[in-house]
Write a protein that holds these residues in place. Structure first.
Motif, mmCIF file in Angstrom:
data_model
loop_
_atom_site.group_PDB
_atom_site.id
_atom_site.type_symbol
_atom_site.label_atom_id
_atom_site.label_comp_id
_atom_site.label_asym_id
_atom_site.label_seq_id
_atom_site.Cartn_x
_atom_site.Cartn_y
_atom_site.Cartn_z
ATOM 1 N N GLU A 91 0.799 -1.208 0.000
ATOM 2 C CA GLU A 91 0.000 0.000 0.000
ATOM 3 C C GLU A 91 0.842 1.273 0.000
ATOM 4 O O GLU A 91 0.332 2.359 -0.235
ATOM 5 C CB GLU A 91 -0.933 0.006 1.207
ATOM 6 C CG GLU A 91 -2.051 -1.016 1.131
ATOM 7 C CD GLU A 91 -3.000 -0.756 -0.026
ATOM 8 O OE1 GLU A 91 -3.181 0.423 -0.399
ATOM 9 O OE2 GLU A 91 -3.549 -1.720 -0.583
ATOM 10 N N THR A 132 -1.520 -2.484 -9.507
ATOM 11 C CA THR A 132 -2.227 -2.461 -8.229
ATOM 12 C C THR A 132 -1.473 -3.357 -7.253
ATOM 13 O O THR A 132 -0.557 -4.096 -7.634
ATOM 14 C CB THR A 132 -3.670 -2.969 -8.364
ATOM 15 O OG1 THR A 132 -3.657 -4.389 -8.608
ATOM 16 C CG2 THR A 132 -4.397 -2.259 -9.496
ATOM 17 N N PRO A 172 -9.448 -1.569 -6.726
ATOM 18 C CA PRO A 172 -8.404 -1.064 -5.819
ATOM 19 C C PRO A 172 -7.758 0.200 -6.378
ATOM 20 O O PRO A 172 -7.989 0.587 -7.523
ATOM 21 C CB PRO A 172 -7.406 -2.223 -5.770
ATOM 22 C CG PRO A 172 -7.563 -2.895 -7.091
ATOM 23 C CD PRO A 172 -9.021 -2.771 -7.457
ATOM 24 N N ASP A 173 -6.943 0.837 -5.544
ATOM 25 C CA ASP A 173 -6.187 2.001 -6.004
ATOM 26 C C ASP A 173 -5.276 1.610 -7.156
ATOM 27 O O ASP A 173 -4.667 0.534 -7.160
ATOM 28 C CB ASP A 173 -5.348 2.583 -4.866
ATOM 29 C CG ASP A 173 -6.204 3.237 -3.798
ATOM 30 O OD1 ASP A 173 -7.420 3.328 -4.007
ATOM 31 O OD2 ASP A 173 -5.645 3.642 -2.768
ATOM 32 N N ILE A 180 -1.918 2.474 -9.440
ATOM 33 C CA ILE A 180 -0.643 3.178 -9.521
ATOM 34 C C ILE A 180 -0.326 3.364 -10.999
ATOM 35 O O ILE A 180 -0.150 2.385 -11.734
ATOM 36 C CB ILE A 180 0.480 2.415 -8.798
ATOM 37 C CG1 ILE A 180 0.100 2.169 -7.342
ATOM 38 C CG2 ILE A 180 1.790 3.177 -8.911
ATOM 39 C CD1 ILE A 180 -0.094 3.430 -6.525
ATOM 40 N N ARG A 191 -1.182 8.074 -7.947
ATOM 41 C CA ARG A 191 -2.054 7.110 -7.285
ATOM 42 C C ARG A 191 -3.493 7.564 -7.511
ATOM 43 O O ARG A 191 -3.888 8.651 -7.072
ATOM 44 C CB ARG A 191 -1.750 7.016 -5.803
ATOM 45 C CG ARG A 191 -2.637 6.017 -5.077
ATOM 46 C CD ARG A 191 -2.129 5.741 -3.688
ATOM 47 N NE ARG A 191 -2.930 4.713 -3.044
ATOM 48 C CZ ARG A 191 -2.529 3.975 -2.018
ATOM 49 N NH1 ARG A 191 -1.314 4.150 -1.522
ATOM 50 N NH2 ARG A 191 -3.304 3.072 -1.483
ATOM 51 N N LEU A 192 -4.274 6.738 -8.206
ATOM 52 C CA LEU A 192 -5.674 7.029 -8.467
ATOM 53 C C LEU A 192 -6.492 6.287 -7.424
ATOM 54 O O LEU A 192 -6.557 5.055 -7.427
ATOM 55 C CB LEU A 192 -6.061 6.597 -9.884
ATOM 56 C CG LEU A 192 -5.142 7.101 -11.014
ATOM 57 C CD1 LEU A 192 -5.688 6.689 -12.368
ATOM 58 C CD2 LEU A 192 -4.979 8.609 -10.946
ATOM 59 N N ASN A 193 -7.116 7.025 -6.518
ATOM 60 C CA ASN A 193 -7.806 6.424 -5.391
ATOM 61 C C ASN A 193 -9.099 5.757 -5.821
ATOM 62 O O ASN A 193 -9.638 6.021 -6.903
ATOM 63 C CB ASN A 193 -8.099 7.483 -4.321
ATOM 64 C CG ASN A 193 -6.822 8.057 -3.728
ATOM 65 O OD1 ASN A 193 -5.802 7.384 -3.677
ATOM 66 N ND2 ASN A 193 -6.874 9.314 -3.313
ATOM 67 N N LYS A 194 -9.612 4.911 -4.936
ATOM 68 C CA LYS A 194 -10.862 4.212 -5.202
ATOM 69 C C LYS A 194 -11.966 5.226 -5.471
ATOM 70 O O LYS A 194 -12.162 6.164 -4.709
ATOM 71 C CB LYS A 194 -11.236 3.355 -4.008
ATOM 72 C CG LYS A 194 -10.186 2.312 -3.643
ATOM 73 C CD LYS A 194 -10.538 1.592 -2.369
ATOM 74 C CE LYS A 194 -9.428 0.610 -1.992
ATOM 75 N NZ LYS A 194 -9.686 -0.090 -0.719
ATOM 76 N N ALA A 199 -9.061 12.380 -5.697
ATOM 77 C CA ALA A 199 -8.906 11.031 -6.226
ATOM 78 C C ALA A 199 -7.539 10.799 -6.848
ATOM 79 O O ALA A 199 -7.187 9.655 -7.153
ATOM 80 C CB ALA A 199 -9.989 10.749 -7.267
ATOM 81 N N LYS A 245 -3.356 11.492 -6.553
ATOM 82 C CA LYS A 245 -2.237 11.922 -5.717
ATOM 83 C C LYS A 245 -0.935 11.665 -6.457
ATOM 84 O O LYS A 245 -0.713 10.571 -6.976
ATOM 85 C CB LYS A 245 -2.244 11.160 -4.387
ATOM 86 C CG LYS A 245 -1.087 11.537 -3.456
ATOM 87 C CD LYS A 245 -1.121 10.728 -2.180
ATOM 88 C CE LYS A 245 0.052 11.088 -1.263
ATOM 89 N NZ LYS A 245 0.046 10.285 -0.018
#
Length: 986
Positions: free
Chosen positions: A42, A329, A362-363, A365, A375-378, A391, A393
């Protein structure tokens, strides 16, 4: 070099100098690897940075470096459970290295350790793509050989050869994928071909080319990009694999043909059954996540998520980070329900929708070609993600494209970086993060009324430099302009006019070619630049802080390798400016007499070498003053094409020392003196201590350290592979604890933690005592007999020289001492087979005569030399390589334009490979140490007096081969004659 290589591979070295440089951080990553970024946990990602594998913890801001490759890593992957990592390269001496992230005893825990290395895969040509089978037992690689081969390795076995391999028919493939559901099925892709393979240990690898009939589709893809397999699930009713294209389409491959959908094709054979439009631009990378989702990345930087029926679920746009080249991921399991639950389902499950069902994606990368990792968040309530939204980062940001310029801030722990992309970056090497960035652009001229204005174009950055106070940052561009920026905001500073070739636009038109280097006066009043046309430009700052362009002078005709400011003379206030060029000349400019109207005045010009060409130059530390009334002396250090360091007196141009340079990796192109660390400094705050160490870098790969003073001792130096290709810059931090190196092609900045004191320790005793280090340069340690024979022969000549100096016919008692007079040194050198020219002899004798002056301790001239010092003189001054036949042929070629009749008045000679006597005499009279016609006749008579053909007379015309064999008496190198001016071997 071997010791340093051992240190990079993680093994302990017996040489303490190998640990003088340790990689502390890498800025940048290899963006040419499709799928080159892997999420391990993570908070950690795995990627390649030049020739180094890196595990980056972006929360703790730590890196673990995986060293071992000499070439740039071309392919990498992870096992399905993320435990095993693979790095592979291509080029000379390629390697495949398998790393284990769960080795017991790793320090720190979790540090990857190499557990298997495969040497010279694919016939020594290396690897372009690699993939694990799902169980991690087998490794599939595509080679860089020609014809290309594909191989399957059982890396857990001890065999060094693959268990199956085959030649790939057709176009060279660029990526490879193993079917997760069937480890005996493989898929590879290239720009115009997609291949499927089946394999087993007994029958090997069979290749199948899928069929795609243009008549069955409205649009046929022009080129392919990336492929993957589709999982065999109840949700997948469309096919077994698919391929992205540069048109934004995907081609779906199935084991059933459109001609007969009811019949299954032979195992391994596939046919195109569908072409679908998923992106408006090219699809660069595709990935299947959790056996449930298909994620695509595009040339336009968009990321889109589909179900297995290719129904769009989520998309991320306006990322503004460049084309997507990697999707990963942290998943190590499927997102599908267990088999028991699947049996209870009679119909395929409906696709999840944002309105009704939650998406368990999942997130993600994401890596881009512009060296950004996101990082594309859920996804939550929103569908569209963009830079700046919660969403998305940014985890890492590096440079991309070829990099050329690197400069370290003199006051802050920051460095500036620029290259062909036009982006100027400022990083903190303390926090390991970017601080500022700006794209350097030159806008077009104002558009005429009714005409559309064209967009701004990026400027390619060639060099950068901070002024001594850190108050401005100068940028040199390939178009010959110079811009001066505020180092905090990166905004252009006010400038005096005339400044630009286009009024109203920022920048100084300093040259018509690329600006190669920028140097500031230590007082901050002057700035000098050099360009690709061998010119030197000078800038002066006004009382209001505005820089103005004074002028340009072209006093050299070859590349300038160093431009340096010296403190003003005791009776002056203006700094001195000198330049050193490959044309073997040193030029001093008179800044006091220079102006915008008068131009740049040249004060003096001197030739500093007649055999080798300088390749780099730096100001050498000045020796300590011998008294209150002693004037400071300034020295110039150069590294030349003869693998020698030479130290010159900057006031007189006299060569004061010549020593052998490290021969670890080619010619030395960069020199950087390491500032004395505060903990070791033995000087006051107002008078900084002289550096005790020198950093150097060759044109490619090698960076090293040397201890001062320079004496040619190889045991007081070290070198290691710092980059896989060309090195663009070398800089030391102001506190002397760090070294930054910049790779040109890879665009990676490596930050090295240095402990130069470890370079000194081997020289204090053991194998480095006495003459041993210098004798090692003549004979390796195993050649004891050759070493002893050399010493005995040198001793014989040494004592015989004493007899000659006292008179060979004298009857008085002989006085045997430990020294010989300087007059005997050239004769001893000639007796040992080294024939220095007169200028080289003068340099050698001056080195001994003024040795006390250079050390700043004794002003007495020396008139003799001891035996050990004589051996060191011989080793340091003699050519490292003998002259070859090609060198002689090339030198004779310069006599051709000087031959009588080649001025257009007479016909040229009928034998192009011959040398005319008059042309050879003219060459010897005009270049180097001149030789008169009478001296030439005497020399030829001495050489040819016993020759039955020439009878002591040099012929009017002779071929180059005859000159080497008959005149010089050398054995002809027949093999090399074919490459000299096309002349066949004799």
């Amino acid at each position: 070099m071997s010791d340093a290589a051992e240190s990079q591979n993680g093994t302990e070295s017996s040489n303490p100098a190998a640990s003088a440089m340790n990689l502390a951080w890498t800025f940048g990553l290899n963006t040419e690897i499709i799928g080159g970024i892997h999420a391990l946990t993570e908070k950690t990602i795995f990627y390649a940075s030049a020739h180094t594998g890196v595990i980056h913890d972006y929360e703790a801001e730590t890196q673990q470096s995986m060293l071992g490759h000499c070439n740039q890593i071309a392919a990498l992957t992870t096992s399905y459970d993320k435990r095993f990592l693979v790095t592979a390269d291509k080029g000379a001496d390629p390697l495949i290295i398998i790393w284990d992230t769960a080795c017991a005893g790793a320090d720190p825990p979790g540090k990857p350790l190499p557990i298997r290395t495969i040497f010279d895969p694919h016939g020594g040509q290396g690897v372009v793509a690699v993939s694990f089978t799902r169980d991690g037992q087998f490794l599939v690689t595509l080679g860089d050989d020609s014809p290309q081969t594909i191989a399957v390795w059982d890396w857990t076995a001890e065999e060094d050869s693959p268990i199956a391999s085959a030649v790939v028919d057709g176009e060279k493939q660029t990526c490879v994928m193993v079917n997760p559901a069937d480890q005996y099925e493989i898929l590879s892709t290239s720009a115009h071909a997609v291949n499927f393979y089946t394999w087993d240990a007994e029958s090997g690898i069979q290749q199948y080319v899928p069929s795609l009939n243009p008549k069955d589709f409205k649009h046929v893809p022009t080129s392919y990009t990336h492929s993957t397999f589709l999982p065999k699930t109840s949700n997948n009713t469309i096919g077994q694999a698919f391929t992205g294209t540069n048109d934004g389409d995907i081609v779906v491959w199935s084991d059933r043909s459109l001609f007969n959908l009811s019949e299954t094709l032979e195992r391994g054979r596939k046919a195109g059954v569908k072409v679908m439009k998923l992106h408006t631009g090219g699809i660069t990378v595709i990935s299947v996540v959790g056996d449930k989702y298909v994620v695509t990345g595009g040339e336009d930087g968009f990321v889109r998520v589909y179900d297995l029926q290719f129904r769009l679920l989520v998309w991320f746009e306006r990322l503004k980070s460049g084309p997507v080249v990697s999707i990963s991921t942290t998943l190590t399991h499927t997102l599908l329900p267990p088999p028991a639950a699947e049996k209870a389902i009679e119909l395929p499950a409906a696709a999840p929708t944002l309105e009704t069902d939650s998406i368990d994606l999942p997130d993600l990368i994401i890596g881009t070609r512009h060296s950004k990792v996101l990082r594309l968040n859920k996804p939550g309530d929103g569908i569209i993600g963009s830079i700046g939204s919660p969403a998305v980062k940014t985890l890492m940001e590096g440079s991309y494209g070829e990099m050329h310029g690197l400069a370290i801030h003199p006051k802050q722990p920051q460095f500036a970086l620029g290259g062909t992309s036009g982006w100027l970056y400022v990083y903190s090497y303390k926090d390991k993060r970017p601080v500022h960035s700006r794209r350097m652009e030159e806008p077009w001229e104002e558009a005429r009324e009714g005409m559309r204005q064209r967009p701004a174009i990026p400027l390619s950055i060639q060099c950068v430099a901070y002024d001594p106070s850190g108050s401005c940052l100068a940028i040199g561009f390939t178009n010959g302009t110079v811009r001066i920026l505020n180092p905090t905001t990166l905004a252009d500073l006010p400038q005096r006019t005339p400044a630009s070739h286009r009024p109203g636009l920022p920048g100084y038109a300093a040259a018509k070619s690329s600006i190669l280097r920028i140097v500031f006066d230590p007082r901050g009043r002057w700035m000098a630049v050099t360009d690709a046309l061998s010119g030197v430009g000078v800038f002066e700052v006004s009382a209001t802080g505005e820089w103005g362009f004074v002028g340009r002078c072209r006093a050299h005709y070859l590349e300038i390798v160093g431009v340096l400011f010296l403190p003003p003379p005791p009776d002056g206030t203006v700094s001195r400016l000198i330049s050193v060029s490959q044309d073997r000349h040193l030029v001093e400019y008179d800044l006091g007499a220079s102006s915008i109207t008068a131009g740049i005045a040249v004060k003096a010009k001197a030739r500093i070498d007649q055999t080798y060409r300088p390749l780099s130059a730096a100001m050498h530390p000045s020796p300590p003053l011998r008294g209150l009334h002693d004037a400071p002396q300034h020295y110039l250090l150069t590294a030349n094409t003869g693998s020698k360091f030479r130290i010159y007196n900057a006031e007189t141009g006299m060569c004061r020392r010549t020593v052998v340079a490290p021969a670890y990796g080619g010619d030395i192109r960069f020199l950087e003196f390491i500032p004395e660390h505060a903990n070791h400094a033995a000087a006051s705050e107002t008078t900084p201590a002289n550096p005790r160490f020198l950093a150097y870098a060759t044109g490619s790969k090698v960076v090293g350290l040397l201890a001062l003073p320079l004496d040619g001792n190889p045991h007081r130096s070290m070198g290691m592979y710092a980059h896989p290709g060309d090195i663009a810059a070398l800089r030391a931090t102001p506190d002397g604890t760090m070294l930054l190196t910049l790779g040109k092609q890879d665009g990676v900045v490596n930050l090295w933690k240095i402990d130069p004191t470890k370079v000194e320790s081997p020289a204090h005793g053991g194998p480095a005592a006495g003459m041993t280090p210098w004798l090692d340069l003549l004979h390796n340690g195993a050649d004891i007999a050759g070493r002893e024979a050399f010493v005995r022969e040198m001793e014989d000549y040494f004592y015989y020289a004493q007899l000659r100096s006292q008179g060979e016919a004298t009857t008085t008692a002989r006085l045997i001492t430990t020294t010989v007079s300087l007059e005997q040194v050239p004769l001893i050198m000639q007796a040992m087979g080294y024939y220095p020219a007169q200028a080289e002899t003068d340099d050698m004798l001056n080195e001994v005569r003024y040795a006390g002056w250079f050390q700043g301790a004794d002003a007495q001239l020396r008139h003799d030399v001891g035996f050990e010092e004589l051996v060191k003189l011989y080793v340091n001054h003699r050519p490292l390589e003998d002259y070859t036949q090609k060198d002689i042929f090339d030198a004779l070629g310069f006599a051709k334009p000087l031959e009588t009749g080649l001025d257009g008045q007479l016909e040229p000679p009928t034998e192009p490979n011959s040398v005319d006597r008059d042309g050879l005499i003219a060459l010897l009279q005009q270049y180097g140490e001149t030789l008169s016609a009478a001296d030439f006749t005497d020399a030829m008579q001495a050489l040819l007096i016993d020759d039955p053909v020439y009878r002591g007379t040099f012929p009017q015309r002779v071929t180059k081969e005859e000159f080497v064999e008959n005149v010089l008496g050398m054995v002809a190198q027949t093999a090399s004659l074919t490459s000299v001016e096309g002349v066949p071997a004799t």
